[in-house]
Design an enzyme around this catalytic site. Sequence first.
Site, short mmCIF file in Angstrom:
data_model
loop_
_atom_site.label_atom_id
_atom_site.label_comp_id
_atom_site.label_asym_id
_atom_site.label_seq_id
_atom_site.Cartn_x
_atom_site.Cartn_y
_atom_site.Cartn_z
N ASN A 1 0.93 -0.97 0.04
CA ASN A 1 -0.01 -0.41 -0.33
C ASN A 1 1.04 1.23 -0.14
OD1 ASN A 1 -2.29 1.60 0.55
ND2 ASN A 1 -1.08 1.78 1.96
N LYS B 1 1.21 3.51 -11.36
CA LYS B 1 0.03 3.01 -11.20
C LYS B 1 -0.91 1.68 -12.35
CE LYS B 1 -0.34 3.75 -6.50
NZ LYS B 1 -0.16 3.35 -5.48
N TYR C 1 3.04 9.99 -11.82
CA TYR C 1 1.95 8.79 -11.31
C TYR C 1 1.03 7.87 -11.14
CZ TYR C 1 -1.21 8.01 -6.74
OH TYR C 1 -2.11 7.01 -5.81
P1 NAD Z 1 -0.42 8.79 3.19
O1 NAD Z 1 0.94 9.78 2.72
O2 NAD Z 1 -1.19 8.90 4.05
O3 NAD Z 1 0.21 7.51 3.74
C1 NAD Z 1 1.20 6.26 2.78
C2 NAD Z 1 1.92 5.66 3.55
O4 NAD Z 1 2.73 5.40 2.96
C3 NAD Z 1 2.36 6.20 5.01
O5 NAD Z 1 1.90 5.15 6.24
C4 NAD Z 1 3.58 5.96 5.11
O6 NAD Z 1 4.83 6.24 5.76
C5 NAD Z 1 4.38 5.52 3.80
N1 NAD Z 1 5.42 5.64 3.35
C6 NAD Z 1 5.39 7.49 2.49
N2 NAD Z 1 6.75 7.17 1.81
C7 NAD Z 1 7.22 5.85 2.42
C8 NAD Z 1 8.64 5.49 2.04
N3 NAD Z 1 9.47 6.06 1.44
N4 NAD Z 1 8.66 4.42 2.92
C9 NAD Z 1 7.84 3.68 3.81
N5 NAD Z 1 6.89 3.40 3.91
C10 NAD Z 1 6.59 4.90 2.67
O7 NAD Z 1 -0.68 8.05 1.58
P2 NAD Z 1 -1.72 7.60 1.13
O8 NAD Z 1 -3.32 8.56 1.03
O9 NAD Z 1 -3.25 7.01 2.55
O10 NAD Z 1 -2.18 6.49 0.02
C11 NAD Z 1 -1.78 4.75 0.30
C12 NAD Z 1 -1.89 4.72 -0.83
O11 NAD Z 1 -3.20 4.65 -1.68
C13 NAD Z 1 -0.95 5.11 -2.06
O12 NAD Z 1 -0.36 3.72 -2.96
C14 NAD Z 1 -1.36 6.04 -2.85
O13 NAD Z 1 -0.94 6.21 -3.93
C15 NAD Z 1 -2.98 5.72 -3.06
N6 NAD Z 1 -3.85 5.74 -3.42
C16 NAD Z 1 -4.41 6.98 -2.50
C17 NAD Z 1 -5.43 7.94 -3.04
C18 NAD Z 1 -6.49 9.03 -1.55
O14 NAD Z 1 -6.86 9.50 -2.60
N7 NAD Z 1 -5.79 8.77 -0.98
C19 NAD Z 1 -6.63 7.90 -4.51
C20 NAD Z 1 -5.43 6.54 -4.64
C21 NAD Z 1 -5.11 6.23 -4.46
#
Ligand code: NAD
Length: 247
Positions: free
Chosen positions: A90, A159, A155
């Site tokens: 994730n 994906k 990005y």
């Molecule tokens: P967030 O930024 O709140 O959390 C990201 C997580 O990734 C955190 O736990 C962080 O510790 C970890 N992370 C970031 N960089 C890291 C690194 N270098 N090494 C290890 N861990 C690392 O993000 P989120 O919105 O919860 O996103 C989680 C996933 O969902 C991602 O893959 C993101 O692309 C995807 N996503 C999010 C959304 C959205 O709207 N929030 C939409 C589509 C996809």
Amino acid sequence: MLKGKVAVVTGGTRGIGYAIVKKYLENGAKVILFGSKAESVEKALASLKAENPAWEAEGAHPNLTDAKEVKAAIVAVKEKYGRIDILVNNAGISDSTKIDAYDAETFHQVMQLNVNAIFHAILPVSKIMKEQGGGCIINTSSMVSISGQPSGVAYPTSKFAVNGMTLSLARELGPYNIRVNAVAPGITKTDMVAALPGKIIDPMIAAIPLRRIGEPEDVANAFLFLASDMASYVTGEVLSVDGAMRS
Ligand code: NAD
């Protein structure tokens, strides 16, 4: 739904990952969450323990872009728990750089975490799952893996690659009883999105057929379904959880 299962969740300290960790714990799994820093891992574990001291959660913080560190962390989980039933890839970073402002390093960083890091975890985990007779891998994709986005080309590129890895490995690992799926969230109310002002968020909501932003729990529910026996014949699927905002 996951009683007795052992799950590893990367990026499990906040946002969507934290919601997945909680959902898995609520459903009886033992969860090992991977975060980027010791402090954020400790904070997430403390908050989980405060919610329910009986939940079996622990954490680690391997550098996900380093294949050796990831392998060592995965092997440590297998040594302690004897198996890994579920791997959730994730952790991810977003990017909105305009093409003229890009440099190779920015592109590389996004690909390193969003694509290579997933591969680093799948390498040792697929071996363990083969040996134990099966398992399930779920990757976090995004709605932009279907439609692209108007800036930050790294990005959506990353994906699309996640979807490609998911579909290909579903075919390669299916004969070993390993299911490989992805979840493609739309705009989801993590800290960053929740902090956006109304003038930015309101037009976004108007473009979503369900007329609301997704909650982390909406997304976590899809991860629960795909990890559970309810999805026993589902593999090679990219499940959209976006209120039909893709397209
Ligand atoms: P967030 O930024 O709140 O959390 C990201 C997580 O990734 C955190 O736990 C962080 O510790 C970890 N992370 C970031 N960089 C890291 C690194 N270098 N090494 C290890 N861990 C690392 O993000 P989120 O919105 O919860 O996103 C989680 C996933 O969902 C991602 O893959 C993101 O692309 C995807 N996503 C999010 C959304 C959205 O709207 N929030 C939409 C589509 C996809």
